[in-house]
Each structure stands twice: as C-alpha cells, then as structure tokens.
Design an enzyme around this catalytic site. Structure first.
Site, mmCIF file in Angstrom:
data_model
loop_
_atom_site.group_PDB
_atom_site.id
_atom_site.type_symbol
_atom_site.label_atom_id
_atom_site.label_comp_id
_atom_site.label_asym_id
_atom_site.label_seq_id
_atom_site.Cartn_x
_atom_site.Cartn_y
_atom_site.Cartn_z
ATOM 1 N N LEU A 134 -4.488 -5.461 -6.093
ATOM 2 C CA LEU A 134 -3.231 -4.951 -5.556
ATOM 3 C C LEU A 134 -2.705 -3.902 -6.524
ATOM 4 C CD1 LEU A 134 -1.226 -8.131 -4.394
ATOM 5 C CD2 LEU A 134 -2.440 -6.494 -2.953
ATOM 6 N N ASP A 135 -2.039 -2.882 -5.990
ATOM 7 C CA ASP A 135 -1.394 -1.906 -6.855
ATOM 8 C C ASP A 135 -0.415 -2.609 -7.781
ATOM 9 O OD1 ASP A 135 -2.747 0.101 -5.551
ATOM 10 O OD2 ASP A 135 -1.040 0.721 -4.319
ATOM 11 N N ARG A 136 -0.193 -2.036 -8.956
ATOM 12 C CA ARG A 136 0.731 -2.613 -9.923
ATOM 13 C C ARG A 136 2.090 -2.916 -9.282
ATOM 14 N NH1 ARG A 136 2.221 -1.836 -15.696
ATOM 15 N NH2 ARG A 136 0.524 -0.359 -16.016
ATOM 16 N N THR A 138 2.922 -3.366 -6.137
ATOM 17 C CA THR A 138 2.898 -4.163 -4.909
ATOM 18 C C THR A 138 2.886 -5.642 -5.281
ATOM 19 O OG1 THR A 138 1.678 -2.454 -3.712
ATOM 20 C CG2 THR A 138 1.599 -4.682 -2.811
#
Length: 291
Positions: A134-136, A138
């Site tokens: 997951l993106d940082r 998100t």
C-alpha cells in the site's frame, strides 16, 4: 524503591532465568514468559532483566512487574497497527496512513514489514513475507504471508483478489457510477500518467460508485480491477476529482492532513484451505468525520 509487581519465590538453586521462570510461573505458557522477558516485565534485585540466560541464584528477589505490556501493545499498537486476521498461513493488518509497507533508501526500519517482523520474532513465530504493498499515505488492509509457499500462492492469484477501497474526492464525479479503463505509464519523477497504449504502458481498470456527498467532498466506493501503482489516484484525478490530500495529482485541499484513500475490503481464496476469506476495516475516524 522496588518496582510494583508480584514477588516470586526465591530460586532454590542457580540456573538460567528462562528455565526457572517456566517452572515457577506454571501454567503460563512459554510464549508469554518470553514476552515478559523481552519487554522488560521481569526485575531481579531491582534491575530489569531481558536475557533468557541471565543466571538466577538463591536469595535473588525476582518480581514480575505489574502492567508489563505484551508485545502487541509495545510494537504493534504503538505503531497504530491492528491485526485483522491471523492464522498459520497469513496475517492481515490494518495499516495506518503514513507508514511504509517495506523499506526504502530513506527509511529502513519504521515500516509495516519491520514492525510485524519484530512482533513475530519476539514470540518466536517466524517471519512475514510481503504479498503486496500500500502507498505510504493509504491506510487499510495489508496482507503478509507466513511462508514462502503461501506468499507464492497469494501473489500468483493476486489479480483474482477483490480489492475495494474507500476514497474521498474533491467534488462529486459525474456520472455517479462508472468504469475507468486506461493505460498508465510511469514518468521519470516516479509519478503515473494516463498514456496511449504502447510497449511501456500497463492497462488499468477502476470501477467507482458515489456513496455519499458532503458539501465539497464525496465518498466513493472504488474497486480495483487491476493493481497498478497510484491507479485510483490517477484515475479519479483524470475525471477532475482528485483524492483529498493528494497534491501529487492535483488536490487543492487536505482537510484530514493525510491522503483520503483507505483499503476497505479484501476477498480471496485462502492459500492453504482454498476457502473464501473476506476481511474489512472501517474508514478511520479522521476521514469519516469529513463525509
């Protein structure tokens, strides 16, 4: 002054601390005893001791400290991580926004992988294996395998996983429900952009539906049909409604001081049993209050 806690009977002979504790603390299991040691829950003659092989001898005053936090509080909860599902094959956590999934050149230690690794190591429960990221910025569901075999099975079938997000956008998309089907390419600055199909692009498909609106924002349910980098963020921005807090892709507001994107639901066949597994974590309060 002695630390508050439970005074244990003095050892009757000299020996390693862990073995003595396992005997005197029965029926407490080995895992819990090791937790006490690992996280400073045992004091000998007024000094905290964490080494398993520390010698104890007759006359020692051994105290199990009251309020000694278990590792899930010390490691996971302090990092804002909750375990949503756990079994012998996999662990699913609720990752907070602001935490990397894995290490980068600039951050090696404060990652979901490193924190979960420390938790499992503390209780001799193996190690995690990365399945996806997951993106940082998100939050939400993040899956780790507990063996290379489970990791391979999950990754080989990841396109079959149902991945549903909640997104808060600036303004309300029109139509209120739709499918975005484009090709994406990565630029030199590591951003993604919509691009005509070519050898260097990847197809990206996103389904969205407006759930509710509030003043200048909208809450969307978003399903990833493919799993490309920044896919939801790029697609919604391309419709003129970027995710709040996403200055990279054109957002002008940041009412939650974070990206308004949350990995809400996951559904997939269990890598060992084959049974359907579905997990869900609610929208964080800081986002929920906006919509």
């Amino acid at each position: 002054m002695a630390a508050p806690g439970r005074m244990l009977p003095s050892p009757t002979k000299e020996g390693p601390l862990l073995l003595w504790l396992l005997d005197v603390l029965k029926p407490m299991n080995r895992t819990r005893v090791k937790q006490l040691l690992k996280f400073g829950g045992v004091s000998i003659n007024g000094q905290s001791v964490t080494r398993h092989d520390h010698p104890v001898k007759p006359g020692d005053k051994v105290i199990v400290l009251r309020g000694s936090p278990p590792p899930e509080e010390t490691i996971l909860e302090r990092a804002g991580i909750n375990i949503v599902h756990q079994d012998d094959a996999l662990i699913i956590i609720d990752k907070p926004a602001g935490l990397l999934t894995v290490a980068t050149d600039s951050e090696k230690h404060v990652t979901a992988f490193a924190i979960l690794s420390a938790q499992l190591e503390a209780i001799d429960a193996g190690r995690p294996y990365v399945v996806h990221r997951l993106d940082r910025d998100t939050s939400g569901l993040l899956v780790f395998a507990r063996s290379p075999e489970a990791q391979e099975t999950l990754q080989d079938n990841w396109e079959e996983v149902t991945k549903t997000y909640l997104a808060i956008t600036e303004g309300t998309p029109n139509p209120a429900e739709g499918l975005i089907d484009t090709h994406l390419a990565e630029t030199r600055d590591l951003r993604m952009r919509i691009s005509p199909q070519s050898e260097g692009t990847k197809r990206a498909i996103t389904a969205y539906k407006v759930i509710s609106t509030y003043e200048k924002y909208a809450l969307l349910e978003v399903e990833l049909r493919t799993g490309r980098k920044h896919q939801i963020r790029v697609h919604l921005a391309s419709r003129g409604h970027p995710v709040i807090g996403d200055q990279v892709y054109g957002a002008k507001t940041n009412p939650a001081n974070r990206l308004g994107l949350h990995a809400w639901k996951l559904g997939f066949d269990h890598p060992v049993t084959g049974e359907w597994l579905e997990t869900e974590v609610p929208l964080p309060h800081v986002l929920k209050r906006i919509v």
